[in-house]
Design a protein around this motif. Structure first.
Motif, PDB file in Angstrom:
ATOM      1  N   LEU A 251       0.809  -1.218   0.000  1.00 55.99           N
ATOM      2  CA  LEU A 251       0.000   0.000   0.000  1.00 55.99           C
ATOM      3  C   LEU A 251       0.841   1.267   0.000  1.00 55.99           C
ATOM      4  O   LEU A 251       0.387   2.313  -0.450  1.00 55.99           O
ATOM      5  N   ILE A 252       2.070   1.182   0.540  1.00 60.41           N
ATOM      6  CA  ILE A 252       2.875   2.375   0.763  1.00 60.41           C
ATOM      7  C   ILE A 252       4.014   2.474  -0.247  1.00 60.41           C
ATOM      8  O   ILE A 252       4.734   1.505  -0.491  1.00 60.41           O
ATOM      9  N   GLY A 253       4.156   3.659  -0.825  1.00 64.41           N
ATOM     10  CA  GLY A 253       5.284   3.979  -1.698  1.00 64.41           C
ATOM     11  C   GLY A 253       5.847   5.313  -1.263  1.00 64.41           C
ATOM     12  O   GLY A 253       5.755   6.302  -1.987  1.00 64.41           O
ATOM     13  N   GLY A 254       6.381   5.356  -0.066  1.00 64.59           N
ATOM     14  CA  GLY A 254       6.704   6.623   0.585  1.00 64.59           C
ATOM     15  C   GLY A 254       7.827   7.406  -0.049  1.00 64.59           C
ATOM     16  O   GLY A 254       8.666   6.877  -0.780  1.00 64.59           O
ATOM     17  N   THR A 255       7.831   8.703   0.225  1.00 63.26           N
ATOM     18  CA  THR A 255       8.929   9.562  -0.191  1.00 63.26           C
ATOM     19  C   THR A 255       9.522  10.237   1.035  1.00 63.26           C
ATOM     20  O   THR A 255       8.839  10.522   2.009  1.00 63.26           O
ATOM     21  N   LYS A 256      10.819  10.465   0.967  1.00 65.45           N
ATOM     22  CA  LYS A 256      11.561  11.036   2.083  1.00 65.45           C
ATOM     23  C   LYS A 256      11.532  12.553   2.007  1.00 65.45           C
ATOM     24  O   LYS A 256      11.783  13.144   0.957  1.00 65.45           O
ATOM     25  N   GLY A 344      11.831  12.315   7.549  1.00 67.05           N
ATOM     26  CA  GLY A 344      10.828  11.278   7.719  1.00 67.05           C
ATOM     27  C   GLY A 344      10.345  10.802   6.368  1.00 67.05           C
ATOM     28  O   GLY A 344      10.619  11.418   5.333  1.00 67.05           O
ATOM     29  N   ILE A 345       9.644   9.685   6.383  1.00 61.97           N
ATOM     30  CA  ILE A 345       9.084   9.139   5.144  1.00 61.97           C
ATOM     31  C   ILE A 345       7.581   9.361   5.136  1.00 61.97           C
ATOM     32  O   ILE A 345       6.872   8.925   6.055  1.00 61.97           O
ATOM     33  N   ARG A 346       7.121  10.056   4.127  1.00 62.77           N
ATOM     34  CA  ARG A 346       5.685  10.307   3.982  1.00 62.77           C
ATOM     35  C   ARG A 346       4.986   8.997   3.620  1.00 62.77           C
ATOM     36  O   ARG A 346       5.402   8.318   2.673  1.00 62.77           O
ATOM     37  N   PRO A 347       3.906   8.630   4.302  1.00 67.45           N
ATOM     38  CA  PRO A 347       3.229   7.356   4.024  1.00 67.45           C
ATOM     39  C   PRO A 347       2.287   7.472   2.826  1.00 67.45           C
ATOM     40  O   PRO A 347       1.066   7.303   2.944  1.00 67.45           O
ATOM     41  N   LEU A 348       2.857   7.772   1.661  1.00 67.26           N
ATOM     42  CA  LEU A 348       2.044   8.005   0.474  1.00 67.26           C
ATOM     43  C   LEU A 348       1.663   6.680  -0.187  1.00 67.26           C
ATOM     44  O   LEU A 348       2.336   5.669  -0.005  1.00 67.26           O
ATOM     45  N   PRO A 349       0.600   6.684  -0.970  1.00 65.48           N
ATOM     46  CA  PRO A 349       0.194   5.444  -1.640  1.00 65.48           C
ATOM     47  C   PRO A 349       1.227   5.001  -2.662  1.00 65.48           C
ATOM     48  O   PRO A 349       1.914   5.823  -3.274  1.00 65.48           O
ATOM     49  N   ALA A 350       1.363   3.695  -2.824  1.00 64.54           N
ATOM     50  CA  ALA A 350       2.272   3.148  -3.827  1.00 64.54           C
ATOM     51  C   ALA A 350       1.878   3.689  -5.198  1.00 64.54           C
ATOM     52  O   ALA A 350       0.698   3.669  -5.568  1.00 64.54           O
ATOM     53  N   ALA A 356       8.312  11.674  -7.727  1.00 65.91           N
ATOM     54  CA  ALA A 356       8.026  11.694  -6.288  1.00 65.91           C
ATOM     55  C   ALA A 356       7.123  12.857  -5.898  1.00 65.91           C
ATOM     56  O   ALA A 356       6.195  12.704  -5.107  1.00 65.91           O
ATOM     57  N   GLY A 357       7.401  14.043  -6.434  1.00 65.65           N
ATOM     58  CA  GLY A 357       6.635  15.220  -6.065  1.00 65.65           C
ATOM     59  C   GLY A 357       5.201  15.202  -6.548  1.00 65.65           C
ATOM     60  O   GLY A 357       4.382  16.002  -6.104  1.00 65.65           O
TER      61      GLY A 357
END
Length: 565
Positions: A251-256, A344-350, A356-357
């Motif tokens: 579910l997660i494809g996070g960005t730093k 931190g790593i943003r818990p963004l959707p995969a 990234a932006g």
């Protein structure tokens, strides 16, 4: 009696006490739902501790076509300014503009699905964006509409800006003073209204077996619960938690996102209380604003997948300093001025094959149905942003109430948070509040105002205690022994680091000295019954975490930038 018989029945078990988990916990408690909240760290110590400290309407989401998110974000920003005025403050913002017409065609391509962002946004594009931003921010409006400045006006107002600009736009967003405190206040609000509910920090999910969930506290003791519903609010750890629950997800494809805080009185003075929201040379949106007398600079946005090891690296620091040099060429900024770094790593959707932006900052809550091994459903809270936590919590809470066969008892839309309860709104009301505190307790106006600014109306409890006498702790920015003792005894402190970077900004603003660290640790030890060995261990661990995670070294003079070891 077996462990299964001792398992506590609970309506909802929430794993993760970040802003999404804490917001949902509070809403459920207000509805009378029995809820247990756990986190493997402190309240708000994961991704929620690493935002840009902004409560904003998401002006940049206009170019990605996330109009519903902009509408929700601007509303929630306005509501937070009303419900948490002690913690969320207006932030006037300026956007330097470097061309008149650039970016329009690129923005249109992005709006219709392109995976590359505009590298330059001209005056026309920004003016259209600001007009739309005003329209979306009309609900519960509390701040002025945008204005457009000529180059001459912009340089007169902000003479340190590069003369390469052609114009500037101005508008208002907001900042959150200490984000982790707001997370804590949400949890405390929930506990105060629902005595049957529980919240535990430094408590890990251990296993799920049948309808029993086992959690393990830091001291090794275990508790078992029998939840009707489990909420996975673990942020970038969501997929790992689902694995512990017996099923696999992606579910997660996070960005730093990394940030630095700079001690530069010249830079802070140049900002004049404003945020500058600007484009770096690579088209990345960056920001700099006055954060408690220091300059906060952010942020990066690159794909990353290990939230336990994330930190601000040398190349990111170089990027920030270079971008600031281009924006403010007459100011000299150096690494030695950095007092704190965080990441931190943003818990963004995969999201595959997306820059990234441009990964959506919107939220979702996929439901994983019960199965033969797990009789309760799991709902994962994916994505979201600090600003929209209340609205996200409301959506999920309504859904859970339906599943539980309950009805909403109270709306959180106008519910004050923590120190925002009974908050005096006008300057006259604030003066009367301070006058009343001075009449009740022998405290100076200066001290009462400082505590009021930090804690809102909750400050009255600390003021009452300080009336019997207090000692300011050297090596902090006017924190007292009584104030720290109250925090330890009333705000769920388990470790010294909880105080240094989450209950206060002592470890964040460059003021912390070796002696102050020792003093604070001993206040904790006295309140919590620590041994001398435990106190020394806490001092050593705090120094280690500050160095490894935040690039901070502590001396007898204060704290500052630490090169990577």
């Amino acid at each position: 009696m077996t462990k299964e018989c001792n398992a506590k029945p609970v309506d909802v078990l929430i794993v993760g006490a970040g802003i999404n988990g804490a917001g949902l916990f509070r809403d459920l408690c207000l509805q009378g739902v029995s809820t247990v909240l756990i986190d493997k760290g402190d309240y708000g110590s994961g991704t929620s501790a690493a935002p840009s400290r902004l409560i904003h309407g998401g002006i940049k989401y206009l170019e990605t076509g996330e109009l519903r998110l902009v509408a929700q974000s601007t509303l929630e920003r306005n509501l937070l300014l009303k419900n948490a005025p002690h913690a969320v403050k207006p932030l006037p913002t300026i956007i330097p503009i470097f061309s008149w017409f650039n970016g329009v065609s690129a923005a249109l391509r992005t709006l219709f699905g392109s995976v590359t962002a505009p590298r330059s946004r001209g005056a026309l594009l920004i003016e259209i964006g600001l007009i739309l931003y005003d329209l979306y921010g009309a609900r519960d409006r509390v701040m002025p509409r945008h204005r457009f400045w000529t180059k001459a006006k912009a340089l007169a107002e902000m003479p340190f800006l590069t003369p390469r600009i052609v114009a500037a736009g101005t508008y208002h967003d907001a900042m959150v003073c200490v984000p982790e405190r707001l997370v804590l206040e949400l949890v405390k609000d929930g506990l105060a209204t629902a005595p049957q509910s529980e919240a535990h920090t430094y408590t890990s999910l251990e296993q799920s077996q049948g309808d029993i969930v086992t959690v393990c506290h830091e001291d090794g003791t275990r508790q078992t619960y029998r939840p009707r519903i489990l909420i996975n609010a673990a942020g970038p750890w969501i997929d790992r938690v689902n694995g512990l629950l017996g099923f696999e997800t992606k579910l997660i494809g996070g960005t730093k996102g990394s940030h630095i805080i700079i001690d530069s009185p010249e830079l802070v003075a140049a900002l004049k209380g404003r945020m500058v929201y600007y484009e770096a040379d690579d088209g990345r949106i960056c920001l700099v604003f006055d954060y408690h007398g220091r300059a906060l600079v952010g942020s990066t946005d690159v794909f990353a997948d290990d939230p336990d090891k994330v930190r601000c690296e040398d190349d990111e620091i170089a990027y920030f300093l270079e971008s600031l040099s281009g924006l403010l060429p007459d100011l000299k900024l150096e690494r030695s001025q950095i007092v704190y770094c965080y990441s931190g790593i943003r818990p963004l959707p995969a999201a595959d094959n997306t820059e990234a932006g441009l990964v959506s900052r919107d939220h979702s809550s996929p439901r994983h149905a019960p199965d033969e091994m797990r009789p309760y459903p799991v709902i994962s809270l994916v994505g979201g942003k600090w600003t929209t936590f209340r609205g996200f919590a409301e959506e999920v809470c309504n859904r859970l109430l339906g599943e539980l066969g309950l009805e909403r008892q109270i709306s959180t839309r106008a519910a004050p948070i923590g120190g925002g309860v009974n908050y005096p709104q006008s300057d006259h009301d604030k003066a009367n509040w301070l006058k009343q505190q001075r009449q009740l307790h022998a405290v100076s106006e200066t001290r009462a105002w400082l505590l009021f600014e930090r804690y809102g109306t909750t400050a009255s409890q600390i003021i009452a205690l300080e009336a019997s006498g207090y000692r300011l702790i050297n090596g902090t920015r006017d924190h007292s022994d009584v104030e720290i003792d109250w925090i330890v005894r009333n705000e769920g402190v388990c470790h010294v680091m909880d105080i240094l970077v989450r209950r206060t900004l002592i470890g964040v603003d460059g003021s912390l000295t070796i002696n102050a660290l020792d003093d604070i640790a001993r206040i904790c030890g006295n309140a919590l019954g620590w041994s001398d060995a435990r106190i020394q261990s806490e001092i050593d661990d705090a120094a280690r975490q500050l160095a490894e995670r935040h690039r901070v070294t502590i001396s007898s003079e204060g704290s500052g930038y630490a090169p990577l070891g």
